[in-house]
Enzyme design. Structure first.
Site, PDB file in Angstrom:
ATOM      1  N   LEU A  85      -1.999   7.438   0.394  1.00  0.00           N
ATOM      2  CA  LEU A  85      -2.694   7.601   1.671  1.00  0.00           C
ATOM      3  C   LEU A  85      -2.910   6.211   2.262  1.00  0.00           C
ATOM      4  O   LEU A  85      -3.768   5.448   1.814  1.00  0.00           O
ATOM      5  CB  LEU A  85      -4.034   8.310   1.466  1.00  0.00           C
ATOM      6  CG  LEU A  85      -4.941   8.406   2.706  1.00  0.00           C
ATOM      7  CD1 LEU A  85      -4.233   9.077   3.868  1.00  0.00           C
ATOM      8  CD2 LEU A  85      -6.235   9.111   2.363  1.00  0.00           C
ATOM      9  N   HIS A  93       0.852  -1.192   0.000  1.00  0.00           N
ATOM     10  CA  HIS A  93       0.000   0.000   0.000  1.00  0.00           C
ATOM     11  C   HIS A  93       0.887   1.241   0.000  1.00  0.00           C
ATOM     12  O   HIS A  93       1.800   1.359   0.815  1.00  0.00           O
ATOM     13  CB  HIS A  93      -0.883  -0.011   1.251  1.00  0.00           C
ATOM     14  CG  HIS A  93      -2.081   0.882   1.175  1.00  0.00           C
ATOM     15  ND1 HIS A  93      -3.157   0.744   2.024  1.00  0.00           N
ATOM     16  CD2 HIS A  93      -2.381   1.938   0.373  1.00  0.00           C
ATOM     17  CE1 HIS A  93      -4.076   1.657   1.734  1.00  0.00           C
ATOM     18  NE2 HIS A  93      -3.612   2.402   0.737  1.00  0.00           N
ATOM     19  N   VAL A 140      -2.811   1.766  -4.518  1.00  0.00           N
ATOM     20  CA  VAL A 140      -2.385   3.150  -4.687  1.00  0.00           C
ATOM     21  C   VAL A 140      -3.582   4.020  -4.334  1.00  0.00           C
ATOM     22  O   VAL A 140      -4.582   4.031  -5.053  1.00  0.00           O
ATOM     23  CB  VAL A 140      -1.911   3.420  -6.127  1.00  0.00           C
ATOM     24  CG1 VAL A 140      -1.394   4.842  -6.260  1.00  0.00           C
ATOM     25  CG2 VAL A 140      -0.839   2.413  -6.539  1.00  0.00           C
ATOM     26  N   GLU A 141      -3.487   4.731  -3.200  1.00  0.00           N
ATOM     27  CA  GLU A 141      -4.669   5.431  -2.689  1.00  0.00           C
ATOM     28  C   GLU A 141      -4.457   6.945  -2.645  1.00  0.00           C
ATOM     29  O   GLU A 141      -3.496   7.435  -2.039  1.00  0.00           O
ATOM     30  CB  GLU A 141      -5.016   4.904  -1.293  1.00  0.00           C
ATOM     31  CG  GLU A 141      -6.292   5.506  -0.729  1.00  0.00           C
ATOM     32  CD  GLU A 141      -6.783   4.811   0.531  1.00  0.00           C
ATOM     33  OE1 GLU A 141      -7.717   5.328   1.166  1.00  0.00           O
ATOM     34  OE2 GLU A 141      -6.246   3.740   0.876  1.00  0.00           O
ATOM     35  N   VAL A 142      -5.373   7.657  -3.262  1.00  0.00           N
ATOM     36  CA  VAL A 142      -5.470   9.119  -3.216  1.00  0.00           C
ATOM     37  C   VAL A 142      -4.126   9.790  -3.523  1.00  0.00           C
ATOM     38  O   VAL A 142      -3.556  10.512  -2.704  1.00  0.00           O
ATOM     39  CB  VAL A 142      -6.046   9.622  -1.870  1.00  0.00           C
ATOM     40  CG1 VAL A 142      -6.437  11.095  -1.983  1.00  0.00           C
ATOM     41  CG2 VAL A 142      -7.268   8.824  -1.461  1.00  0.00           C
TER      42      VAL A 142
END
Length: 263
Positions: free
Chosen positions: A116, A113, A156-158
């Site tokens: 964010l 991860h 892949v977050e924000v």
């Protein structure tokens, strides 16, 4: 597909296919997702896990390793194998690359991860990550660290869309994008946001397609009404009625009375 989707299938189609992905909370949600054509799923390894796995035998199912559930790489390997035994196809892990490397060395597919990461948000706050070149470079380095550790996928977050696009083009990992436009290999949302199951905060990238909260409120009102009607019937003597009960032949009752005197 007629068989379960594998890491090999995902990697073989990188750059050729965009996948839909949902985090689900129940077997019913998982089955509905697959019926809708969504075959990349994630969930928590709680009491619903086995039922979710049984409901979607051919889907690619990632199980989350709770952050802090392990404190050594060896413990991560043991828990990783346990999640695979229970039916997971990959293990989501927000721990450091040394934990991921230990699992990957044993051929346990791991999803890392970047961006964010809620479990590390005390270091960043809840905001878009990578809007400056320096911060974006740190995200890229984090992806490279996961790559070198042997991860199979990366959430892949924000992050800004151009950064998500750069990551997706430069890494062999399957990028699972949440709040990254359409740049990643998967378009990932939580079923709770899609279904509108909660009254709390909905992130900017979420889109509510149903209002299950209102539906549940209506169902709860019907539950209360039904229970009140049941209580009123009992109090008023209209329940139970004869057809709700089991009778006894009078002759057998007389015989019982006689037999009972010997007890």
């Amino acid at each position: 597909m007629a068989r379960r989707i594998t890491v090999y299938d995902l990697h073989s189609r990188k750059g050729q296919q965009k996948w839909l992905q949902l985090h689900v909370d129940s077997a019913a949600e998982a089955a509905a997702a697959v019926e809708a054509g969504i075959v990349i799923l994630s969930c928590e390894p709680d009491h619903n896990f086995e039922a979710i796995r049984a409901a979607v035998p051919h889907a690619f199912l990632s199980a989350g390793m709770p952050h802090g559930a392990v404190s050594t790489p060896d413990e991560a390997v043991r828990l990783g194998f346990e999640l695979l035994r229970r039916g997971a196809d990959s293990v989501y892990c927000s721990h450091s690359p040394r934990f991921i490397e230990a699992m990957a060395a044993e051929a346990i597919p791991v999803t890392g991860h970047v961006g964010l990461v809620p479990n590390r948000a005390t270091w960043t706050n809840y905001r878009a990550i990578g809007k400056t070149a320096d911060e974006a470079l740190r995200v890229l380095r984090a992806v490279k660290d996961l790559e070198n550790a042997g991860a199979a996928c990366v959430e892949v977050e924000v992050v800004p869309v151009p950064l998500a696009d750069l990551i997706t083009r430069r890494t062999p990992l399957i990028t699972m994008g949440m709040g990254c436009g359409s740049a990643c290999d998967t378009q990932y949302l939580f079923s709770s946001d899609v279904l509108g199951t909660h009254a709390g905060h909905y992130p900017r990238h979420a889109k509510k397609y149903a209002d299950f909260l209102a539906l549940e409120a209506g169902l709860q009102a019907q539950r209360v009404a039904a229970f009140r009607a049941f209580a009123a019937d009992v109090e008023g003597g209209t329940y139970p009625e004869p057809h709700h009960q089991v009778g006894m032949d009078p002759a057998e009752l007389d015989r019982l009375e006689t037999l009972a005197q010997s007890i």
